[in-house]
Design a protein around this motif. Structure first.
Motif, mmCIF file in Angstrom:
data_model
loop_
_atom_site.group_PDB
_atom_site.id
_atom_site.type_symbol
_atom_site.label_atom_id
_atom_site.label_comp_id
_atom_site.label_asym_id
_atom_site.label_seq_id
_atom_site.Cartn_x
_atom_site.Cartn_y
_atom_site.Cartn_z
ATOM 1 N N ILE A 163 0.856 -1.184 0.000
ATOM 2 C CA ILE A 163 0.000 0.000 0.000
ATOM 3 C C ILE A 163 0.891 1.234 0.000
ATOM 4 O O ILE A 163 1.846 1.324 0.786
ATOM 5 N N ASP A 164 0.585 2.160 -0.895
ATOM 6 C CA ASP A 164 1.349 3.392 -0.966
ATOM 7 C C ASP A 164 0.864 4.325 0.144
ATOM 8 O O ASP A 164 -0.279 4.770 0.131
ATOM 9 N N ALA A 165 1.737 4.620 1.092
ATOM 10 C CA ALA A 165 1.314 5.438 2.237
ATOM 11 C C ALA A 165 0.830 6.811 1.785
ATOM 12 O O ALA A 165 0.001 7.433 2.458
ATOM 13 N N ALA A 166 1.306 7.278 0.640
ATOM 14 C CA ALA A 166 0.886 8.595 0.156
ATOM 15 C C ALA A 166 -0.586 8.592 -0.262
ATOM 16 O O ALA A 166 -1.198 9.643 -0.414
ATOM 17 N N SER A 167 -1.158 7.404 -0.430
ATOM 18 C CA SER A 167 -2.567 7.330 -0.827
ATOM 19 C C SER A 167 -3.491 7.237 0.387
ATOM 20 O O SER A 167 -4.692 7.044 0.258
ATOM 21 N N VAL A 168 -2.901 7.332 1.568
ATOM 22 C CA VAL A 168 -3.692 7.186 2.802
ATOM 23 C C VAL A 168 -3.555 8.474 3.621
ATOM 24 O O VAL A 168 -2.475 9.054 3.703
ATOM 25 N N SER A 169 -4.641 8.914 4.228
ATOM 26 C CA SER A 169 -4.573 10.102 5.096
ATOM 27 C C SER A 169 -3.792 9.777 6.361
ATOM 28 O O SER A 169 -3.886 8.658 6.879
ATOM 29 N N ASP A 170 -3.072 10.758 6.850
ATOM 30 C CA ASP A 170 -2.410 10.564 8.146
ATOM 31 C C ASP A 170 -3.489 10.260 9.183
ATOM 32 O O ASP A 170 -4.415 11.070 9.368
ATOM 33 N N PRO A 171 -3.402 9.118 9.855
ATOM 34 C CA PRO A 171 -4.514 8.755 10.742
ATOM 35 C C PRO A 171 -4.590 9.634 11.990
ATOM 36 O O PRO A 171 -3.570 9.995 12.573
ATOM 37 N N VAL A 172 -5.821 9.963 12.362
ATOM 38 C CA VAL A 172 -6.048 10.705 13.602
ATOM 39 C C VAL A 172 -5.949 9.706 14.750
ATOM 40 O O VAL A 172 -6.614 8.675 14.742
ATOM 41 N N LEU A 173 -5.094 9.983 15.715
ATOM 42 C CA LEU A 173 -4.931 9.055 16.839
ATOM 43 C C LEU A 173 -5.558 9.590 18.127
ATOM 44 O O LEU A 173 -5.885 8.820 19.020
ATOM 45 N N ILE A 174 -5.665 10.915 18.226
ATOM 46 C CA ILE A 174 -6.322 11.494 19.409
ATOM 47 C C ILE A 174 -7.337 12.523 18.918
ATOM 48 O O ILE A 174 -7.017 13.383 18.092
ATOM 49 N N ARG A 175 -8.532 12.398 19.408
ATOM 50 C CA ARG A 175 -9.595 13.316 18.986
ATOM 51 C C ARG A 175 -9.466 14.673 19.676
ATOM 52 O O ARG A 175 -8.743 14.815 20.662
ATOM 53 N N GLY A 176 -10.209 15.636 19.178
ATOM 54 C CA GLY A 176 -10.198 16.982 19.759
ATOM 55 C C GLY A 176 -10.532 16.982 21.245
ATOM 56 O O GLY A 176 -10.002 17.762 22.022
ATOM 57 N N ASP A 177 -11.396 16.065 21.663
ATOM 58 C CA ASP A 177 -11.778 16.028 23.082
ATOM 59 C C ASP A 177 -10.803 15.195 23.913
ATOM 60 O O ASP A 177 -11.058 14.926 25.083
ATOM 61 N N GLY A 178 -9.691 14.794 23.302
ATOM 62 C CA GLY A 178 -8.666 14.073 24.058
ATOM 63 C C GLY A 178 -8.846 12.561 24.049
ATOM 64 O O GLY A 178 -8.008 11.825 24.581
ATOM 65 N N GLN A 179 -9.903 12.076 23.449
ATOM 66 C CA GLN A 179 -10.124 10.622 23.456
ATOM 67 C C GLN A 179 -9.150 9.919 22.510
ATOM 68 O O GLN A 179 -8.988 10.320 21.365
ATOM 69 N N PHE A 180 -8.501 8.875 23.034
ATOM 70 C CA PHE A 180 -7.611 8.090 22.172
ATOM 71 C C PHE A 180 -8.445 7.277 21.219
ATOM 72 O O PHE A 180 -9.420 6.625 21.629
ATOM 73 N N LEU A 181 -8.030 7.290 19.993
ATOM 74 C CA LEU A 181 -8.775 6.468 19.050
ATOM 75 C C LEU A 181 -8.170 5.071 18.997
ATOM 76 O O LEU A 181 -7.043 4.828 19.453
ATOM 77 N N TYR A 182 -8.965 4.189 18.483
ATOM 78 C CA TYR A 182 -8.619 2.769 18.451
ATOM 79 C C TYR A 182 -7.183 2.502 17.961
ATOM 80 O O TYR A 182 -6.472 1.686 18.538
ATOM 81 N N THR A 183 -6.776 3.220 16.910
ATOM 82 C CA THR A 183 -5.492 2.876 16.280
ATOM 83 C C THR A 183 -4.317 2.951 17.248
ATOM 84 O O THR A 183 -3.526 2.005 17.336
#
Ligand code: GLU
Length: 438
Positions: A163-183
């Protein structure tokens, strides 16, 4: 040591879709004599509940998918914070401020221009003043900065992937409210718990590409990944909308046997036949991940019914001991009763129907043209208690008296005693009848 995990979010009941993931990870761990971890992905405090967590455990226990330990993401927030700091220090984490509406607009523009909807990293181009102004106005979310290179792995089911990393958005790991996302949580856990193999649905393939880079950035070792196809309905339709009706507890309620379900999941979508297994050991021995294909896998709940009937028929009287006692079957006739009942039920619950027949007798079913014949037969019924020869003795006497034979002889007698046209071998059933209404 092989270590796998099953990682449901306690935000709903388990259904056949996630059961497949559970079964694969369980079998891989057991086959290797390794460890199977139940991980509760409960970083979303609003949607995760203890009741769902308990229900998940209960369903897995019912299926016999026992875990070696439970891990809970909500207790590991310090670790995820530390990982976030590490990524910041390494220059792999950046704060972005776009609102969902702004992001959506960007995506639409890109699509209109025929471009892939990949996040444009404009947050990286902000001046210090611009960033400070945005920060004063709203909460930022944190994205992992992918290295724009090809991410490659050999998938346990899909083979070589790139998979070409340039074809994927930089993943969000922490939301605006501070919640850690699954990744981020998942990556930290996979590293810390020494996970060696991850099997999950093919909807996670892109996640896997980004997770490989995050694991590497955090200095962890990358597990082997495999992505199974998603289940569809019998006509190939998406199952997602119907999953609500395919919760494991609903199947249990409907009388589906756990062994039928697990045996099916361990083979469905593979090149090997679906066979009912009688124990987990057998299932473990017969499991082969490489036999699974990439194509969507059709699942028909109807197929569980014959497997269930087979699973019930294979239960011993000892397996059924408690259930038979609860129904009130006297222990001295339980073996003979179970011998008859097991071949004539689709589910365990149906056993009650046969016991009611034996205990109380059934309303006779007598066709008009058989009325006289049945009346004659009634007069010839042998004295009780009946044994294995009683049916033969009776039918011979009735044959002699009436001249009837074959179906014309046997069927009206069966219907008169059981109220049904089909059922068990009458010579086995007759000794079990405590009462008849004839
Ligand atoms: N909680 C995630 C899910 O249910 C786990 C995915 C994974 O196995 O990493 O989709």
């Amino acid at each position: 040591m092989t270590v796998t995990r099953f990682a449901p979010s306690p935000t709903g009941f388990l259904h056949v879709g996630n059961l497949r993931t559970a079964v694969f990870n369980y079998l891989i761990a057991r086959q290797a004599g390794g460890e199977f971890i139940l991980r509760l992905d409960d970083t979303d405090p609003e949607r995760s509940t203890q009741a769902y967590a308990d229900a998940i455990k209960e369903d897995l226990e019912w299926l016999g998918l026992t875990w070696d330990r439970v891990e809970t993401q909500s207790t590991r927030l310090d670790r995820y914070n530390a990982a976030a700091d590490e990524l910041r220090e390494k220059g792999r984490f950046y704060e972005a401020f776009e609102t969902p509406v702004e992001l959506d607009l960007k995506r639409k523009k890109q699509l209109n221009m025929g471009k892939p909807p990949v996040y444009d990293r404009s947050a990286l181009a902000l001046s210090d003043d611009e960033r400070a102004a945005l920060k004063a106005e709203r909460d930022g979310h944190w994205r992992f900065k992918l290295d724009h290179e090809r991410i490659e792995w050999t998938d346990g089911i899909l083979g070589d992937l790139s998979i070409d990393a340039a074809s994927v958005s930089d993943p969000v790991l922490i939301r605006g409210d501070g919640q850690f996302l699954y990744t981020l949580a998942s990556v930290c856990d996979d590293i810390d718990f020494g996970i060696t193999h991850v099997v999950r649905g093919s909807d996670h393939v892109t996640n896997t590409a980004t997770q490989i880079q995050i694991i590497e950035a955090l200095g962890g070792s990358v597990p082997s990944f495999a992505h199974h196809s998603l289940l569809t309905g019998p006509q190939g339709e998406a199952l997602s909308k119907r999953l609500g009706t395919l919760a494991l507890r609903d199947l249990r309620e409907a009388g589906i046997e756990p062994m039928a379900l697990v045996s099916m999941m361990a083979r469905l979508g593979s090149s090997e036949p679906i066979e009912l297994r009688s124990s987990m050991e057998e299932l473990v021995d017969g499991f082969n991940l490489s036999a699974f294909g990439a194509a969507p896998t059709k699942f028909d709940v109807e197929d569980l019914k014959p497997l269930t009937a087979k699973a019930v028929a294979s239960l011993s009287v000892a397996d059924m001991g408690e259930a038979l006692a609860e129904l009130g079957v006297p222990s001295e006739i339980a073996p003979a009763f179970w011998d008859v009942a097991k071949e004539n039920v689709a589910t365990r619950a149906e056993v009650a129907k046969w016991w009611a027949l034996c205990r109380d007798g059934a309303e006779p079913l007598i066709a008009e043209e058989d009325a006289e014949f049945v009346a004659t037969a009634k007069g010839l019924l042998p004295e009780g208690p009946w044994d294995g020869d009683s049916w033969g003795t009776w039918t011979s006497a009735v044959k002699e008296a009436t001249g009837r034979k074959g179906r014309g002889l046997f069927m009206p007698l069966r219907k008169a005693l059981t109220g049904m046209e089909h059922g068990p071998d009458m010579s086995k059933l007759m000794p079990l009848l405590q009462n008849v209404k004839l």
